[in-house]
Design an enzyme around this catalytic site. Structure first.
Site, PDB file in Angstrom:
ATOM      1  N   HIS A  45       0.833  -1.202   0.000  1.00  0.00           N
ATOM      2  CA  HIS A  45       0.000   0.000   0.000  1.00  0.00           C
ATOM      3  C   HIS A  45       0.869   1.253   0.000  1.00  0.00           C
ATOM      4  CE1 HIS A  45      -3.302   2.731   0.935  1.00  0.00           C
ATOM      5  NE2 HIS A  45      -4.118   1.735   0.650  1.00  0.00           N
ATOM      6  N   HIS A  46       0.420   2.249  -0.781  1.00  0.00           N
ATOM      7  CA  HIS A  46       1.195   3.486  -0.913  1.00  0.00           C
ATOM      8  C   HIS A  46       1.290   4.253   0.414  1.00  0.00           C
ATOM      9  CE1 HIS A  46       3.449   6.179  -3.253  1.00  0.00           C
ATOM     10  NE2 HIS A  46       2.727   6.185  -4.349  1.00  0.00           N
ATOM     11  N   ALA A  47       0.386   3.968   1.350  1.00  0.00           N
ATOM     12  CA  ALA A  47       0.476   4.623   2.654  1.00  0.00           C
ATOM     13  C   ALA A  47       1.710   4.168   3.414  1.00  0.00           C
ATOM     14  CB  ALA A  47      -0.769   4.316   3.485  1.00  0.00           C
ATOM     15  N   ASN A  72       5.676   8.091   2.845  1.00  0.00           N
ATOM     16  CA  ASN A  72       6.031   8.854   1.664  1.00  0.00           C
ATOM     17  C   ASN A  72       6.675  10.168   2.044  1.00  0.00           C
ATOM     18  OD1 ASN A  72       4.470   7.466  -0.856  1.00  0.00           O
ATOM     19  ND2 ASN A  72       3.376   7.166   1.070  1.00  0.00           N
TER      20      ASN A  72
END
Length: 498
Positions: free
Chosen positions: A145-147, A317
């Site tokens: 997941h990009h989180a 990120n």
């Protein structure tokens, strides 16, 4: 517990059944290098389990605050089960590249379970008929997941499950992982209350840091050093509406030496400029064939990592972004590269004037509940169809290893990437370099691109045209009119006669 930043939390808020917010990779491996010449699935399970201590993301799960009153938290999952995260399938015969692309598309389209650690590995066997690969290869399709990660921290996670040789030696560092208890609702609400008290100070601090940069940007724009043309809206294309729940995926590899030779044809150009120009040429060919090519240049958002040296192991990120024109309105390949290079230089100057890290910090200013509500409303009302896009697609570049890598003893023979889509942005081009190869992997909404092989062909054609224009063949040495060889023969004959 560790709280997500606003930027990381935004990927959670944007998550819908049609827009899963995970990134990933497709690694291809030759098992003949492993001990015994083969790799069993149970070997892979044991190998990954021995490497879980190499990245925190493997065993951390999300805990959301009630009503999204504050950003979620990471905790060490007390119910971790590796067999939920590592799965096993096989392609039917003949096991070719197109079958793999279809399977990757299906896997990537499925949302992840947000109540579990946010990663999945799927071992895909049966790659027996892929050009350039020995029979018996397998793929490892990853979803994270990009989180939890961006492209750069994803490299760190990948490093945890890869070795520099086929020995499969266990990691030297021990695994001191300990699970945590699930936090109580009252504790989460109390934390959200205290965080809300300090939010105004964070807003003022961020604005204060940005004022000098905004002043620099205004000064340099007034002098003509920077153009604000990059801030223009992008033209509307088929890739900039509401996305469906279906995906297509493909990848086109190139020799890194060829890309570098092309960049040398334009003074100051970079490898990234060449890649952006190839994407521009591919989009031009694809949309031209459908009579949908806009008159203005299409643009790409290119993420910029603001991860500092001491933050390489940090979760989440740490990125800003710049918007670059792709030169899709230009037919000549080298002229397009010159255009893209000028656009990239100008966009970098704009970003540097304000400060990439300061721009990234602006994501902290929106309250969590409002951010979550705005994301859900944007999707439900189909707002992406009602306005001009800020950019047409994403082009993200992640540097990979220059030396061979091994997974469970199997040598990596190819590495490609996948990316998330969301309403208003239905095409992402993920660039990954490994060894002497650099590949453009693209993920797109299937309704927007029902024929991914046509776009892949456009990328190849754009590269070929650029290479033909930039890399001139070395001419053969001129042949002198009075060749020496007949004279030599004549002298030999004359000596024999004597």
């Amino acid at each position: 517990m560790q709280q997500l930043s606003a930027q990381d939390a935004s990927f959670v808020y944007f998550e819908t059944p049609h827009t899963p917010m995970h990134i990933g990779s497709v690694g291809i491996y030759d098992p003949s290098t492993a001990p015994g010449g083969f790799v069993r699935f149970k070997d892979i399970l044991g190998f990954i389990e021995s490497r879980l201590g190499g990245a925190r993301s493997f065993r951390q799960r999300l805990v959301r605050v009630p009503f999204d009153l504050d950003h979620p938290y990471w905790i060490e999952n007390p119910e971790f089960d590796i067999e939920f995260h590592v799965r096993h399938i096989a392609l039917p015969r003949p096991g070719d590249w197109r079958q793999l692309c279809i399977q990757v598309s299906r896997l990537h389209a499925r949302p992840m379970d947000l109540t579990k650690p946010l990663w999945e590995f799927t071992v895909v066997e049966g790659l027996d008929n892929v050009e350039g690969l020995p029979p018996g290869c397998f793929a490892l399709v990853s979803k994270v997941h990009h989180a939890a990660i961006d492209g750069m921290s994803g490299v760190e996670m990948s490093a945890a499950v890869h070795d520099l040789d086929a020995s499969m030696a266990p990691p030297a560092a021990g695994d001191a992982w300990q699970p945590e208890h699930m936090p109580k609702v009252a504790d989460l609400l109390a934390r959200s209350y205290f965080n809300s008290l300090v939010q105004p100070m964070r807003v003022m601090e961020t604005i204060g840091r940005s004022l000098p940069g905004i002043a620099r940007l205004g000064t340099r724009t007034a002098k003509g050093d920077i153009s604000i043309r990059s801030a223009r809206p992008a033209p509307k294309t088929r890739f900039n509406g509401k996305v469906s729940g279906h995906r297509v995926w493909d990848a086109v590899p190139f020799k890194l030496a060829d890309i570098r030779a092309i960049k040398d044809a334009v003074p100051g150009a970079t490898v990234n400029d060449v890649v952006l120009s190839i994407v521009g040429g591919g989009l031009r060919a694809y949309l031209l064939a459908k009579n949908e090519l806009p008159k203005e240049t299409m643009t790409a958002m290119a993420p910029i990592s603001v991860r500092e040296e001491g933050e390489k192991a940090a979760l989440g990120n740490l990125v800003s972004a710049m918007v670059v024109g792709l030169g899709t309105q230009i037919e000549d390949a080298l002229e397009r590269l010159r255009f893209v290079h000028a656009e990239a230089v100008n966009s970098k100057a704009m970003t540097n004037a304000v400060g990439a890290k300061t721009l990234a910090d602006y994501s902290q200013l929106m309250p969590s509940a409002l951010a979550g509500l705005a994301a859900r409303l944007y999707t439900r009302v189909g707002a992406a169809n009602a306005h001009s896009p800020a950019f047409n697609c994403v082009v993200t570049n992640v540097p990979g290893s220059r030396v061979p890598m091994y997974f469970a003893g199997a040598k990596m023979v190819g590495m490609y990437s996948t990316g998330p889509l969301f309403d208003g942005m239905g095409l992402i081009n993920a660039v990954y370099s490994y060894g002497d190869t650099i590949a453009i992997s693209f993920t797109c909404d299937r309704a927007m691109m029902p024929d991914p092989d046509a776009y892949a062909a456009g990328l190849r054609a754009a590269f070929d045209a650029m290479k033909a224009a930039a890399v001139k063949p070395t001419p053969a040495p001129p042949v002198e009119e009075n060749d020496n060889r007949p004279a030599e023969k004549a002298r030999v004959r004359s000596k024999g006669a004597a």
